[in-house]
Design a protein around this motif. Structure first.
Motif, short mmCIF file in Angstrom:
data_model
loop_
_atom_site.label_atom_id
_atom_site.label_comp_id
_atom_site.label_asym_id
_atom_site.label_seq_id
_atom_site.Cartn_x
_atom_site.Cartn_y
_atom_site.Cartn_z
N PRO A 128 67.76 10.42 19.95
CA PRO A 128 68.30 11.76 18.95
C PRO A 128 67.94 11.59 17.49
CG PRO A 128 70.02 10.07 19.64
CD PRO A 128 69.03 9.60 20.50
N LYS A 129 67.64 10.40 17.25
CA LYS A 129 67.17 10.26 15.86
C LYS A 129 65.59 10.72 15.81
CE LYS A 129 66.88 7.05 11.91
NZ LYS A 129 66.89 5.80 11.48
N VAL A 130 64.92 10.69 16.66
CA VAL A 130 63.61 11.37 16.28
C VAL A 130 63.57 12.97 16.42
CG1 VAL A 130 61.41 11.56 17.45
CG2 VAL A 130 62.74 9.24 17.98
N LYS A 131 63.11 13.38 15.43
CA LYS A 131 63.37 14.54 14.90
C LYS A 131 61.90 15.49 15.17
CE LYS A 131 66.57 14.25 11.17
NZ LYS A 131 66.90 12.72 11.23
N SER A 132 60.72 14.73 15.19
CA SER A 132 59.68 15.48 15.66
C SER A 132 58.82 14.41 15.92
CB SER A 132 59.19 16.35 14.23
OG SER A 132 58.86 15.51 13.25
N VAL A 133 57.64 15.07 16.84
CA VAL A 133 56.33 14.23 17.02
C VAL A 133 55.04 15.24 16.64
CG1 VAL A 133 54.90 13.38 18.95
CG2 VAL A 133 57.42 13.26 19.22
N THR A 134 54.24 14.30 15.86
CA THR A 134 53.07 14.90 15.34
C THR A 134 51.80 14.33 16.16
OG1 THR A 134 53.85 15.93 13.28
CG2 THR A 134 51.47 15.57 13.32
N LEU A 135 51.12 15.09 16.51
CA LEU A 135 49.63 14.17 17.16
C LEU A 135 48.56 14.76 16.19
CD1 LEU A 135 47.77 12.91 19.35
CD2 LEU A 135 48.06 15.04 20.39
N ILE A 136 47.72 13.84 15.71
CA ILE A 136 46.47 14.21 15.06
C ILE A 136 45.32 13.58 15.87
CG2 ILE A 136 45.17 14.20 12.89
CD1 ILE A 136 47.74 13.41 11.52
#
Length: 202
Positions: A128-136
Motif C-alpha cells: 500500500p505504500k508504493v504509490k507508483s512504478v516508473t520504467l525507463i
C-alpha cells in the motif's frame, strides 16, 4: 506542527556496463530526486551479484510466498519501505534482461507483493505504500517498430502482466528508442528532461 514525511524512491538498476547510457539515465534520475529532497535507495542488480535463477528450494517456497535468498529478503524489506519504484534497464530480445526478470520472479512473491482473492481469482496489492512504478528503458530500434512489430512487449510483460496485475495502477513507461543512432544533443536532452521530471516527483 508535524513535519511532512520525506518520500522514498527506490531505483532498481540493471545494466552490466557502468559506462552505458542506462547508467547516465540512472544518474539523471538520482540528480532529479536529490533536487526534490527525496530519500533515495539505489539497487544495482549487476554490482549486487543478484542470482536471477530460481533454485529448486526457492520454487518449493514460491507458492507459499516464502523467500530463502537473503538478498531477496533484503530487497523485499526495501521495497516495502518505498513510496515510488523506478526500474532502469535496456531492452534485450524485446524484453527485460535476465536479472530484472529474475528480480520479478523471486522478489514479487504472493504474500509479500500481492494476495490472490476470489472467485473469480484476482490479485490485490500488499504494497500500500508504493504509490507508483516508473520504467525507463533504452533500445536500439525505433519506437514505431517496437510498437507495431513487437507489440510493445515490455509494456505487456512488465505492467499489464506485472505491476498492474498485482494492483499497482499508477505506472509510467519512459522509452528511449534508437539510442545508438540519435544525436548527442538528443541524448543530452533526454537526460535533462528525465532529471527535471524526477525533480518534481511527489
Amino acid at each position: 506542527m508535524k513535519a511532512e514525511q520525506q518520500m522514498k524512491t527506490m531505483v532498481i538498476f540493471n545494466h552490466p556496463y557502468q559506462g552505458s547510457y542506462c547508467a547516465a539515465v540512472r544518474e539523471a534520475v538520482v540528480s532529479g530526486l536529490k533536487r526534490a529532497n527525496a530519500e533515495i535507495d539505489v539497487l544495482n542488480l549487476d554490482q549486487d551479484g543478484f542470482n536471477p535463477v530460481m533454485s529448486t528450494e526457492e520454487l518449493a517456497g514460491f507458492s507459499q510466498g516464502i523467500a530463502s535468498d537473503p538478498k531477496v529478503l533484503d530487497y523485499q524489506a526495501r521495497i516495502a519501505d518505498a513510496d515510488h519504484l523506478v526500474f532502469i534497464f535496456p531492452i534485450w530480445w524485446e524484453l527485460m534482461p535476465a536479472l530484472t526478470k529474475g528480480f520479478m520472479d523471486k522478489v514479487l512473491l504472493k504474500g509479500f507483493a500481492y494476495d490472490e482473492v476470489g472467485p473469480p481469482p484476482r490479485f490485490v496489492s500488499r504494497l500500500p505504500k508504493v504509490k507508483s512504478v516508473t520504467l525507463i528503458t533504452t533500445m536500439t530500434i525505433p519506437q514505431a517498430i517496437y510498437r507495431f512489430y513487437f507489440g510493445n512487449a515490455i509494456k505487456k510483460a512488465f505492467f499489464t502482466g506485472g505491476f498492474r496485475k498485482i494492483g499497482i495502477k499508477r505506472t509510467k513507461w519512459i522509452s528511449l528508442p534508437s539510442v545508438k543512432s540519435v544525436s548527442q544533443e538528443k541524448r543530452e536532452k533526454w537526460l535533462a528532461d528525465i532529471e527535471n521530471r524526477f525533480a518534481q516527483l511527489t
